[in-house]
Design a protein around this motif. Structure first.
Motif, short mmCIF file in Angstrom:
data_model
loop_
_atom_site.label_atom_id
_atom_site.label_comp_id
_atom_site.label_asym_id
_atom_site.label_seq_id
_atom_site.Cartn_x
_atom_site.Cartn_y
_atom_site.Cartn_z
N THR A 74 52.56 0.40 48.57
CA THR A 74 53.19 -0.88 48.76
C THR A 74 54.59 -0.52 49.96
OG1 THR A 74 54.45 -1.08 46.92
CG2 THR A 74 52.28 -2.22 47.39
N ALA A 75 55.04 0.82 49.92
CA ALA A 75 56.19 1.41 50.80
C ALA A 75 55.96 0.72 52.01
CB ALA A 75 56.58 2.89 50.34
N PRO A 76 54.89 1.18 52.91
CA PRO A 76 54.85 0.90 54.29
C PRO A 76 55.12 -0.81 54.37
CG PRO A 76 53.12 2.49 53.50
CD PRO A 76 53.73 1.92 52.43
N GLU A 77 54.53 -1.43 53.54
CA GLU A 77 55.02 -2.98 53.90
C GLU A 77 56.20 -3.23 53.70
OE1 GLU A 77 53.30 -7.13 53.47
OE2 GLU A 77 52.40 -5.19 54.39
N GLY A 78 57.05 -2.63 52.60
CA GLY A 78 58.28 -2.65 52.59
C GLY A 78 59.07 -2.44 53.80
N THR A 79 58.81 -1.21 54.36
CA THR A 79 59.28 -0.78 55.51
C THR A 79 59.16 -1.55 56.59
OG1 THR A 79 59.00 1.55 54.85
CG2 THR A 79 59.47 1.42 57.13
N ARG A 80 58.08 -2.14 56.84
CA ARG A 80 57.56 -3.04 57.93
C ARG A 80 58.42 -4.55 57.76
NH1 ARG A 80 54.56 -7.59 58.67
NH2 ARG A 80 53.65 -7.31 56.61
N LEU A 81 58.51 -5.05 56.71
CA LEU A 81 59.32 -6.29 56.44
C LEU A 81 60.98 -5.88 56.77
CD1 LEU A 81 57.69 -7.44 53.16
CD2 LEU A 81 57.52 -8.43 55.27
N VAL A 82 61.28 -4.88 56.15
CA VAL A 82 62.84 -4.82 56.70
C VAL A 82 62.95 -4.45 58.20
CG1 VAL A 82 64.77 -2.97 56.56
CG2 VAL A 82 63.26 -3.68 54.57
N TRP A 83 62.19 -3.68 58.86
CA TRP A 83 62.02 -3.59 60.28
C TRP A 83 62.06 -4.92 61.06
CZ3 TRP A 83 61.89 0.64 63.75
CH2 TRP A 83 61.80 0.52 65.16
N GLU A 84 61.09 -5.87 60.46
CA GLU A 84 61.32 -7.19 60.91
C GLU A 84 62.53 -8.01 60.82
OE1 GLU A 84 57.83 -9.31 59.55
OE2 GLU A 84 56.22 -8.09 60.65
N THR A 85 63.06 -7.83 59.91
CA THR A 85 64.58 -8.31 59.77
C THR A 85 65.44 -8.04 60.73
OG1 THR A 85 64.10 -8.50 57.09
CG2 THR A 85 66.28 -8.63 58.00
N ALA A 86 65.45 -6.59 60.86
CA ALA A 86 66.20 -6.01 61.94
C ALA A 86 65.93 -6.41 63.05
CB ALA A 86 66.26 -4.49 61.88
N ASP A 87 64.80 -6.79 63.61
CA ASP A 87 64.44 -7.15 64.95
C ASP A 87 64.65 -8.74 64.88
OD1 ASP A 87 62.69 -7.12 67.19
OD2 ASP A 87 61.25 -8.56 66.30
#
Length: 232
Positions: A115-128
């Motif tokens: 699930t780590a890739p999902e968490g990374t993607r979500l944080v990226w979306e927040t930064a975006d």
């Protein structure tokens, strides 16, 4: 900012039903089962709306936090703030719109290898979402570096926050300001290289290569998969 997409109402209903149990049971299968039972949503519809079960609900909670952050910041006048303070404030607001214990459970979920890739993607979306809200118009490699560095700040600050017992989380605020300061120093260093004739000549070749890197074609659009932070 891209046109705002409305979240899936069924998934949101399941999420609301799940939240009281998340603190005690985490984002596991039992929480999803209880959410289906408590929400009154049929099993079939629940599986269509959240095929990955609690993982989809955890992602929905994160995206809800992003939406609430954007709504809060859009209602504020940030024009008097320095840009550094705007970024700091945006991250701080993002942390205030969520429940710390539910975030703690989410961190546990996204620490798992699958699930780590999902968490990374979500944080990226927040930064975006933050960069878009603050008017970033980058179309080159800076589009990526800005979001990567801010993602690192958000992730590290969240981890610090989860262990912070200072009054009103002042220690977390200080930590965040230091991390944002580090990011701004990087941006200043990049500007120094661009403005210095000797340094710009020295880095001409790598800069030429980096100049070939462009932001995704769908950046700041809501009709291209993976390029918006406001979808359900």
């Amino acid at each position: 900012m891209p046109a705002r997409a409305y979240p899936d109402p069924t998934r949101e209903k399941l999420l609301d039903a799940a939240l009281p149990n998340v603190i005690f049971d985490g984002w596991g299968p039992d929480t999803f089962k209880k959410a289906v039972a408590d929400s009154g949503v049929s099993q079939a519809l629940a599986r269509v709306s959240a095929p990955r079960g609690s993982l989809d609900l955890a992602a929905a909670y994160h995206k809800r936090g992003d939406r609430q952050m954007v709504e809060t910041l859009e209602a504020e006048d940030l024009s008097a703030m320095r840009f550094t303070d705007r970024v700091t404030h945006a991250v701080w607001v993002r942390m205030q719109v969520v429940d710390r214990e539910i975030v703690r459970r989410g961190m546990s979920l996204y620490s798992l290898p699958h699930t780590a890739p999902e968490g990374t993607r979500l944080v990226w979306e927040t930064a975006d979402a933050i960069w878009n809200l603050l008017g970033d118009t980058s179309q080159d490699v800076n589009w990526y570096t800005k979001r990567a560095t801010l993602s690192g700040v958000i992730g590290s600050t969240m981890l610090f926050w989860l262990g912070d017992d200072s009054e009103d989380f002042t220690a977390t605020r200080d930590f965040l300001e230091r991390r944002i300061g580090d990011v701004m120093q990087i941006e200043k260093a990049k500007a120094t290289v661009r403005d210095n004739k000797a340094l710009s000549t020295l880095f001409a070749l790598p800069n030429a290569f980096l100049g070939l890197i462009k932001a995704p074609a769908g950046a700041r659009r809501d009709d291209v998969p993976g390029t918006t932070t406001t979808k359900p």
